[in-house]
Design a protein around this motif. Structure first.
Motif, PDB file in Angstrom:
ATOM      1  N   ALA A  38     -11.681  54.710  54.371  1.00  0.00           N
ATOM      2  CA  ALA A  38     -10.476  54.286  53.662  1.00  0.00           C
ATOM      3  C   ALA A  38     -10.356  54.977  52.310  1.00  0.00           C
ATOM      4  O   ALA A  38      -9.652  54.499  51.427  1.00  0.00           O
ATOM      5  CB  ALA A  38     -10.480  52.761  53.476  1.00  0.00           C
ATOM      6  N   GLY A  39     -11.059  56.110  52.162  1.00  0.00           N
ATOM      7  CA  GLY A  39     -10.989  56.867  50.920  1.00  0.00           C
ATOM      8  C   GLY A  39      -9.753  57.744  50.865  1.00  0.00           C
ATOM      9  O   GLY A  39      -8.752  57.492  51.543  1.00  0.00           O
ATOM     10  N   ARG A  40      -9.839  58.806  50.070  1.00  0.00           N
ATOM     11  CA  ARG A  40      -8.670  59.648  49.812  1.00  0.00           C
ATOM     12  C   ARG A  40      -8.087  60.231  51.096  1.00  0.00           C
ATOM     13  O   ARG A  40      -6.894  60.098  51.350  1.00  0.00           O
ATOM     14  CB  ARG A  40      -9.066  60.773  48.837  1.00  0.00           C
ATOM     15  CG  ARG A  40      -7.929  61.686  48.454  1.00  0.00           C
ATOM     16  CD  ARG A  40      -8.360  62.665  47.374  1.00  0.00           C
ATOM     17  NE  ARG A  40      -9.457  63.523  47.817  1.00  0.00           N
ATOM     18  CZ  ARG A  40      -9.992  64.469  47.055  1.00  0.00           C
ATOM     19  NH1 ARG A  40      -9.552  64.646  45.820  1.00  0.00           N
ATOM     20  NH2 ARG A  40     -10.967  65.227  47.523  1.00  0.00           N
ATOM     21  N   ILE A  41      -8.919  60.868  51.911  1.00  0.00           N
ATOM     22  CA  ILE A  41      -8.395  61.491  53.132  1.00  0.00           C
ATOM     23  C   ILE A  41      -8.070  60.427  54.174  1.00  0.00           C
ATOM     24  O   ILE A  41      -7.132  60.576  54.968  1.00  0.00           O
ATOM     25  CB  ILE A  41      -9.374  62.540  53.687  1.00  0.00           C
ATOM     26  CG1 ILE A  41      -8.663  63.433  54.704  1.00  0.00           C
ATOM     27  CG2 ILE A  41     -10.598  61.890  54.306  1.00  0.00           C
ATOM     28  CD1 ILE A  41      -7.509  64.211  54.133  1.00  0.00           C
ATOM     29  N   GLY A  42      -8.830  59.329  54.174  1.00  0.00           N
ATOM     30  CA  GLY A  42      -8.529  58.238  55.090  1.00  0.00           C
ATOM     31  C   GLY A  42      -7.156  57.650  54.833  1.00  0.00           C
ATOM     32  O   GLY A  42      -6.424  57.288  55.772  1.00  0.00           O
ATOM     33  N   GLN A  43      -6.774  57.579  53.568  1.00  0.00           N
ATOM     34  CA  GLN A  43      -5.454  57.046  53.233  1.00  0.00           C
ATOM     35  C   GLN A  43      -4.344  57.948  53.758  1.00  0.00           C
ATOM     36  O   GLN A  43      -3.312  57.463  54.225  1.00  0.00           O
ATOM     37  CB  GLN A  43      -5.348  56.878  51.717  1.00  0.00           C
ATOM     38  CG  GLN A  43      -6.258  55.796  51.158  1.00  0.00           C
ATOM     39  CD  GLN A  43      -6.276  55.747  49.649  1.00  0.00           C
ATOM     40  OE1 GLN A  43      -5.240  55.954  49.007  1.00  0.00           O
ATOM     41  NE2 GLN A  43      -7.439  55.507  49.074  1.00  0.00           N
ATOM     42  N   VAL A  58      -4.568  50.767  64.699  1.00  0.00           N
ATOM     43  CA  VAL A  58      -5.047  49.463  65.151  1.00  0.00           C
ATOM     44  C   VAL A  58      -6.053  48.876  64.175  1.00  0.00           C
ATOM     45  O   VAL A  58      -5.969  47.702  63.814  1.00  0.00           O
ATOM     46  CB  VAL A  58      -5.684  49.581  66.560  1.00  0.00           C
ATOM     47  CG1 VAL A  58      -6.237  48.235  67.020  1.00  0.00           C
ATOM     48  CG2 VAL A  58      -4.661  50.115  67.552  1.00  0.00           C
ATOM     49  N   VAL A  59      -7.021  49.673  63.739  1.00  0.00           N
ATOM     50  CA  VAL A  59      -8.107  49.132  62.926  1.00  0.00           C
ATOM     51  C   VAL A  59      -8.641  50.217  61.994  1.00  0.00           C
ATOM     52  O   VAL A  59      -8.679  51.402  62.345  1.00  0.00           O
ATOM     53  CB  VAL A  59      -9.230  48.574  63.827  1.00  0.00           C
ATOM     54  CG1 VAL A  59      -9.800  49.631  64.756  1.00  0.00           C
ATOM     55  CG2 VAL A  59     -10.345  47.925  63.003  1.00  0.00           C
ATOM     56  N   ILE A  60      -9.053  49.812  60.795  1.00  0.00           N
ATOM     57  CA  ILE A  60      -9.662  50.686  59.795  1.00  0.00           C
ATOM     58  C   ILE A  60     -11.060  50.169  59.508  1.00  0.00           C
ATOM     59  O   ILE A  60     -11.234  48.983  59.185  1.00  0.00           O
ATOM     60  CB  ILE A  60      -8.849  50.722  58.494  1.00  0.00           C
ATOM     61  CG1 ILE A  60      -7.426  51.195  58.765  1.00  0.00           C
ATOM     62  CG2 ILE A  60      -9.528  51.605  57.442  1.00  0.00           C
ATOM     63  CD1 ILE A  60      -6.482  51.015  57.585  1.00  0.00           C
ATOM     64  N   ALA A  61     -12.061  51.030  59.613  1.00  0.00           N
ATOM     65  CA  ALA A  61     -13.449  50.632  59.369  1.00  0.00           C
ATOM     66  C   ALA A  61     -13.985  51.338  58.136  1.00  0.00           C
ATOM     67  O   ALA A  61     -13.904  52.565  58.023  1.00  0.00           O
ATOM     68  CB  ALA A  61     -14.318  50.976  60.584  1.00  0.00           C
ATOM     69  N   GLY A  67     -11.491  48.024  50.095  1.00  0.00           N
ATOM     70  CA  GLY A  67     -10.604  49.177  50.223  1.00  0.00           C
ATOM     71  C   GLY A  67      -9.978  49.252  51.597  1.00  0.00           C
ATOM     72  O   GLY A  67      -8.792  49.594  51.748  1.00  0.00           O
ATOM     73  N   ALA A  68     -10.772  48.955  52.630  1.00  0.00           N
ATOM     74  CA  ALA A  68     -10.250  48.969  53.990  1.00  0.00           C
ATOM     75  C   ALA A  68      -9.154  47.923  54.158  1.00  0.00           C
ATOM     76  O   ALA A  68      -8.129  48.179  54.805  1.00  0.00           O
ATOM     77  CB  ALA A  68     -11.377  48.728  54.987  1.00  0.00           C
ATOM     78  N   GLN A  69      -9.366  46.723  53.580  1.00  0.00           N
ATOM     79  CA  GLN A  69      -8.379  45.660  53.717  1.00  0.00           C
ATOM     80  C   GLN A  69      -7.085  45.997  52.997  1.00  0.00           C
ATOM     81  O   GLN A  69      -5.981  45.741  53.511  1.00  0.00           O
ATOM     82  CB  GLN A  69      -8.942  44.352  53.173  1.00  0.00           C
ATOM     83  CG  GLN A  69      -8.063  43.137  53.465  1.00  0.00           C
ATOM     84  CD  GLN A  69      -7.904  42.895  54.958  1.00  0.00           C
ATOM     85  OE1 GLN A  69      -8.878  42.641  55.656  1.00  0.00           O
ATOM     86  NE2 GLN A  69      -6.671  42.999  55.463  1.00  0.00           N
ATOM     87  N   LYS A  70      -7.198  46.603  51.822  1.00  0.00           N
ATOM     88  CA  LYS A  70      -6.005  46.988  51.079  1.00  0.00           C
ATOM     89  C   LYS A  70      -5.189  48.014  51.862  1.00  0.00           C
ATOM     90  O   LYS A  70      -3.956  47.907  51.952  1.00  0.00           O
ATOM     91  CB  LYS A  70      -6.401  47.558  49.714  1.00  0.00           C
ATOM     92  CG  LYS A  70      -5.224  47.954  48.844  1.00  0.00           C
ATOM     93  CD  LYS A  70      -5.690  48.475  47.490  1.00  0.00           C
ATOM     94  CE  LYS A  70      -4.507  48.886  46.621  1.00  0.00           C
ATOM     95  NZ  LYS A  70      -4.956  49.403  45.291  1.00  0.00           N
ATOM     96  N   LEU A  71      -5.879  48.988  52.451  1.00  0.00           N
ATOM     97  CA  LEU A  71      -5.184  50.010  53.240  1.00  0.00           C
ATOM     98  C   LEU A  71      -4.624  49.409  54.522  1.00  0.00           C
ATOM     99  O   LEU A  71      -3.515  49.753  54.946  1.00  0.00           O
ATOM    100  CB  LEU A  71      -6.141  51.153  53.546  1.00  0.00           C
ATOM    101  CG  LEU A  71      -5.563  52.382  54.254  1.00  0.00           C
ATOM    102  CD1 LEU A  71      -4.422  52.997  53.443  1.00  0.00           C
ATOM    103  CD2 LEU A  71      -6.654  53.419  54.500  1.00  0.00           C
TER     104      LEU A  71
END
Length: 365
Positions: A38-43, A58-61, A67-71
């Motif tokens: 959920a970092g820069r490239i994940g966003q 579907v899901v972010i791990a 950070g994952a929840q915010k995204l």
């Protein structure tokens, strides 16, 4: 020894791949994806997946669950803190790996074992033996993996490559690739980056192979001209690499960790019948003409997230298309192996002052 693949660009093939999604996918349903990181490239990936009508996030791990929840809240996805919570599901078609490099091999291996397609950011790993061990372990399932060399999908670069392949400028003789960052990355990033050749130049080495698939010689030089901090990590802030292709083609790559006028990204392809170029891109095309100067425009795009925004979208579209139609991915796992091999050859050349010969043999050998 370098292992290259003269047939790496295989997006036109339509044979079926030895994998399948873990749930039944209809012809018009969105491709359901999980995201690691959920970092820069994940966003970037999260927002692109969520915005595309072809895909559903579907899901972010991410172990940093906040950070994952915010995204996830911003993209209507679920947030989890562990890979186990992703791989226990049976409602996804593929995964996008934007987590730290040290996690890539494990996540690739687990994903393909579950029958999932994978889009993984470069590099597969910083250690070539680890990469080769992964390749041997997953075998033919490496066809389920697409590597995130997104610059192949930049509209301008892709157009130059297509026109070269169509013979518009005759036999290709020279390629010039210029890539300069606007400013050095943070100290902690530089410390774990693997050095300029494995972190920065690796993108340009893959771009070189987009035009000249078989590289037989690497000559590299690195220098420290402005950053004592980068030098403290035994790394270079500036580099030049020359590649020789099997047909005598020459590719010149110019890199710097800083650039006063923005993110400098240019490409030139020269052949017997002419030349094709791709220039820098600004936020607008407005130019000012006055008594003090002419053609004064906006600074170039500030960094890769803005400069390659369209490339990331096209990369995702290609990934989703490959999953839906069970077509081979390009760039693929073998392209990732070769790019790291070339990076290692550049490291060796810069350290030794010698040209490094590399053998154009199949990456899976």
């Amino acid at each position: 020894m370098l292992h290259t693949n003269t047939h790496a660009q295989t997006s036109h093939l339509t044979f079926l791949l030895p994998w399948k999604a873990t749930h039944r996918m209809s012809s018009n349903s969105p491709i359901r994806l999980a995201l690691f990181g959920a970092g820069r490239i994940g966003q970037v990936h999260a927002h692109n997946i969520a915005a595309s009508p072809e895909t559903e996030l579907v899901v972010i791990a991410d172990p940093f669950i906040e950070g994952a929840q915010k995204l996830a809240d911003a993209t209507s996805a679920e947030a989890v803190s562990s890979p186990e919570e992703v791989f226990s599901r049976d409602d996804i078609d593929g995964v996008v790996i934007g987590s730290p490099t040290s996690t890539h091999v494990d996540l690739i291996t687990r994903a393909v074992e579950k029958g999932l397609a994978v889009l993984c950011e470069k590099p597969i790993d910083l250690d070539i033996e680890t990469v080769r061990a992964c390749h041997n372990a997953i075998g033919e399932r490496s066809s389920q993996v697409m590597l995130g060399f997104n610059r192949r999908f930049d509209p301008s670069f892709a157009a130059v490559q297509r026109r070269v392949a169509e013979g518009e400028i005759g036999n290709l003789e020279q390629v010039v690739i210029i890539s300069r960052d606007p400013a050095p990355a943070p100290r902690d990033y530089i410390a774990g980056s693997g050095g300029i050749f494995r972190d920065m130049t690796i993108h340009d080495l893959d771009m070189a192979r987009f035009f000249v698939p078989d590289i037989v010689e690497v000559t590299a030089s690195g220098s420290n001209v402005f950053s004592d901090e980068i030098a403290s990590f035994d790394d270079y802030d500036s580099a030049v690499v020359t590649l020789r292709g099997s047909k005598g083609e020459l590719v010149n790559i110019v890199n710097s960790r800083h650039c006063a006028f923005g993110y400098d990204q240019r490409l030139e392809a020269f052949g017997e019948g002419g030349m094709l170029t791709a220039s820098n891109i600004g936020p607008t095309t407005v130019k000012k003409f006055s008594s003090t100067g002419t053609e004064l425009g906006d600074p170039h795009m500030p960094f890769f997230l803005e400069r390659y925004a369209q490339a990331y979208l096209a990369e995702l579209e290609t990934f989703a298309h490959g999953i839906r139609n069970k077509e081979p991915f390009s760039p693929n796992f073998e392209d990732g192996v070769i790019a790291l091999e070339l990076s290692n050859a550049a490291v060796e050349s810069a350290a030794s002052g010698r040209a490094i010969s590399v053998a154009p043999i199949a990456a899976k050998a």
